[in-house]
Design a protein around this motif. Sequence first.
Motif, PDB file in Angstrom:
ATOM      1  N   ILE A  91      -8.751 -11.487 -20.896  1.00 22.74           N
ATOM      2  CA  ILE A  91      -9.951 -11.462 -21.725  1.00 22.74           C
ATOM      3  C   ILE A  91     -10.429 -12.900 -21.871  1.00 22.74           C
ATOM      4  N   PHE A  92     -11.728 -13.053 -22.103  1.00 25.37           N
ATOM      5  CA  PHE A  92     -12.267 -14.391 -22.370  1.00 25.37           C
ATOM      6  C   PHE A  92     -13.642 -14.218 -23.006  1.00 25.37           C
ATOM      7  N   GLY A  93     -14.155 -15.322 -23.524  1.00 25.59           N
ATOM      8  CA  GLY A  93     -15.515 -15.316 -24.035  1.00 25.59           C
ATOM      9  C   GLY A  93     -15.598 -15.731 -25.490  1.00 25.59           C
ATOM     10  N   PHE A  94     -16.736 -16.350 -25.822  1.00 24.91           N
ATOM     11  CA  PHE A  94     -17.000 -16.842 -27.179  1.00 24.91           C
ATOM     12  C   PHE A  94     -18.449 -17.297 -27.253  1.00 24.91           C
ATOM     13  N   ASP A  95     -18.959 -17.321 -28.489  1.00 27.20           N
ATOM     14  CA  ASP A  95     -20.276 -17.940 -28.720  1.00 27.20           C
ATOM     15  C   ASP A  95     -20.099 -19.431 -28.949  1.00 27.20           C
ATOM     16  N   HIS A  96     -19.103 -19.744 -29.792  1.00 30.08           N
ATOM     17  CA  HIS A  96     -18.763 -21.138 -30.037  1.00 30.08           C
ATOM     18  C   HIS A  96     -17.256 -21.188 -30.170  1.00 30.08           C
ATOM     19  N   ASN A  97     -16.652 -22.211 -29.602  1.00 33.14           N
ATOM     20  CA  ASN A  97     -15.192 -22.283 -29.658  1.00 33.14           C
ATOM     21  C   ASN A  97     -14.767 -23.615 -30.259  1.00 33.14           C
ATOM     22  N   GLY A  98     -13.962 -23.542 -31.334  1.00 33.44           N
ATOM     23  CA  GLY A  98     -13.526 -24.755 -32.021  1.00 33.44           C
ATOM     24  C   GLY A  98     -12.640 -25.642 -31.175  1.00 33.44           C
ATOM     25  N   ARG A  99     -11.932 -25.037 -30.218  1.00 34.67           N
ATOM     26  CA  ARG A  99     -11.045 -25.840 -29.368  1.00 34.67           C
ATOM     27  C   ARG A  99     -11.820 -26.551 -28.267  1.00 34.67           C
ATOM     28  N   TYR A 100     -13.014 -26.009 -27.924  1.00 31.07           N
ATOM     29  CA  TYR A 100     -13.867 -26.611 -26.885  1.00 31.07           C
ATOM     30  C   TYR A 100     -15.297 -26.643 -27.428  1.00 31.07           C
ATOM     31  N   PRO A 134     -19.806 -15.064 -21.943  1.00 29.10           N
ATOM     32  CA  PRO A 134     -19.854 -13.666 -22.392  1.00 29.10           C
ATOM     33  C   PRO A 134     -18.473 -13.090 -22.656  1.00 29.10           C
ATOM     34  N   GLN A 135     -18.355 -12.358 -23.760  1.00 24.41           N
ATOM     35  CA  GLN A 135     -17.070 -11.731 -24.089  1.00 24.41           C
ATOM     36  C   GLN A 135     -16.761 -10.647 -23.060  1.00 24.41           C
ATOM     37  N   THR A 136     -15.608 -10.773 -22.429  1.00 24.64           N
ATOM     38  CA  THR A 136     -15.301  -9.951 -21.258  1.00 24.64           C
ATOM     39  C   THR A 136     -13.851  -9.512 -21.250  1.00 24.64           C
ATOM     40  N   VAL A 137     -13.635  -8.269 -20.863  1.00 25.23           N
ATOM     41  CA  VAL A 137     -12.302  -7.778 -20.501  1.00 25.23           C
ATOM     42  C   VAL A 137     -12.350  -7.569 -18.997  1.00 25.23           C
ATOM     43  N   LEU A 138     -11.462  -8.231 -18.276  1.00 27.50           N
ATOM     44  CA  LEU A 138     -11.501  -8.175 -16.812  1.00 27.50           C
ATOM     45  C   LEU A 138     -10.132  -7.729 -16.295  1.00 27.50           C
ATOM     46  N   ILE A 139     -10.149  -6.621 -15.562  1.00 28.70           N
ATOM     47  CA  ILE A 139      -8.909  -5.981 -15.108  1.00 28.70           C
ATOM     48  C   ILE A 139      -8.869  -5.998 -13.574  1.00 28.70           C
ATOM     49  N   ASN A 140      -7.699  -6.242 -13.039  1.00 27.16           N
ATOM     50  CA  ASN A 140      -7.478  -6.308 -11.578  1.00 27.16           C
ATOM     51  C   ASN A 140      -8.510  -7.218 -10.902  1.00 27.16           C
ATOM     52  N   PRO A 141      -8.655  -8.439 -11.400  1.00 30.17           N
ATOM     53  CA  PRO A 141      -9.728  -9.305 -10.893  1.00 30.17           C
ATOM     54  C   PRO A 141      -9.463  -9.869  -9.501  1.00 30.17           C
ATOM     55  N   VAL A 142     -10.570 -10.099  -8.809  1.00 25.22           N
ATOM     56  CA  VAL A 142     -10.562 -10.844  -7.545  1.00 25.22           C
ATOM     57  C   VAL A 142     -11.573 -11.962  -7.720  1.00 25.22           C
ATOM     58  N   VAL A 143     -11.150 -13.199  -7.443  1.00 24.39           N
ATOM     59  CA  VAL A 143     -12.008 -14.367  -7.629  1.00 24.39           C
ATOM     60  C   VAL A 143     -12.161 -15.071  -6.302  1.00 24.39           C
ATOM     61  N   GLU A 144     -13.397 -15.442  -5.965  1.00 24.46           N
ATOM     62  CA  GLU A 144     -13.589 -16.240  -4.750  1.00 24.46           C
ATOM     63  C   GLU A 144     -14.597 -17.343  -5.022  1.00 24.46           C
ATOM     64  N   ALA A 145     -14.464 -18.426  -4.266  1.00 20.25           N
ATOM     65  CA  ALA A 145     -15.387 -19.544  -4.398  1.00 20.25           C
ATOM     66  C   ALA A 145     -16.710 -19.179  -3.734  1.00 20.25           C
ATOM     67  N   VAL A 146     -17.827 -19.598  -4.353  1.00 19.07           N
ATOM     68  CA  VAL A 146     -19.143 -19.397  -3.728  1.00 19.07           C
ATOM     69  C   VAL A 146     -19.329 -20.423  -2.621  1.00 19.07           C
ATOM     70  N   ASP A 147     -18.896 -21.649  -2.880  1.00 17.13           N
ATOM     71  CA  ASP A 147     -18.909 -22.692  -1.857  1.00 17.13           C
ATOM     72  C   ASP A 147     -17.666 -23.539  -2.116  1.00 17.13           C
TER      73      ASP A 147
END
Length: 179
Positions: free
Chosen positions: A61-70, A77-90
């Motif tokens: 999970i990830f996402g926030f409107d404002h984050n005190g740590r950053y 966007p607040q997201t739940v992401l399951i079985n993810p596949v990530v690839e570079a655009v370039d």
Amino acid sequence: MAVREILKMGDPRLLRIAAPVTEFDTPALLALVEDLFDTMRAADGAGLAAPQIGEDLQLVIFGFDHNGRYPDAPPVPQTVLINPVVEAVDGEIVAGWEGCLSVPGLRGVVPRFARIRYRGFDPQGRVIEREADGFHARVVQHECDHLIGRLYPTRMTDLSRFGYTSVLFPDLEPGEADD
Ligand code: NI
């Protein structure tokens, strides 16, 4: 539901290759998602991966409107992401500061792909497909690394840029620099 204990670096459960989720929209899966959000919010995290609370599943999970740590990071966007596949655009790589709730009190500069495409499923099994850049792309790469047993220090290339958050970022609110 419940704020769960976050495992810390050194725990072998953080080094596993997580198993894919095979059943969507089940009470157990929805309860796990709720626990992840409760735990992430209690720690003011920008993201959290299931292995960080000892659940060996490909779920982040990830996402926030404002984050005190950053505080300078734009909303993600607040997201739940399951079985993810990530690839570079370039091939472009950017270096940026990261912390991790499993590596409390420290920050390091980590090279990541500047632009990514990611694909996965939400808890109901609907496809999520997005392109991301900036901090959003960084958070997704960081969280998905937890699913293959990688913590950000193992991605660093310049260990002179690794240190205590309270020293590197003294202006962060007290308490925000703990993790
Ligand atoms: Ni992390």
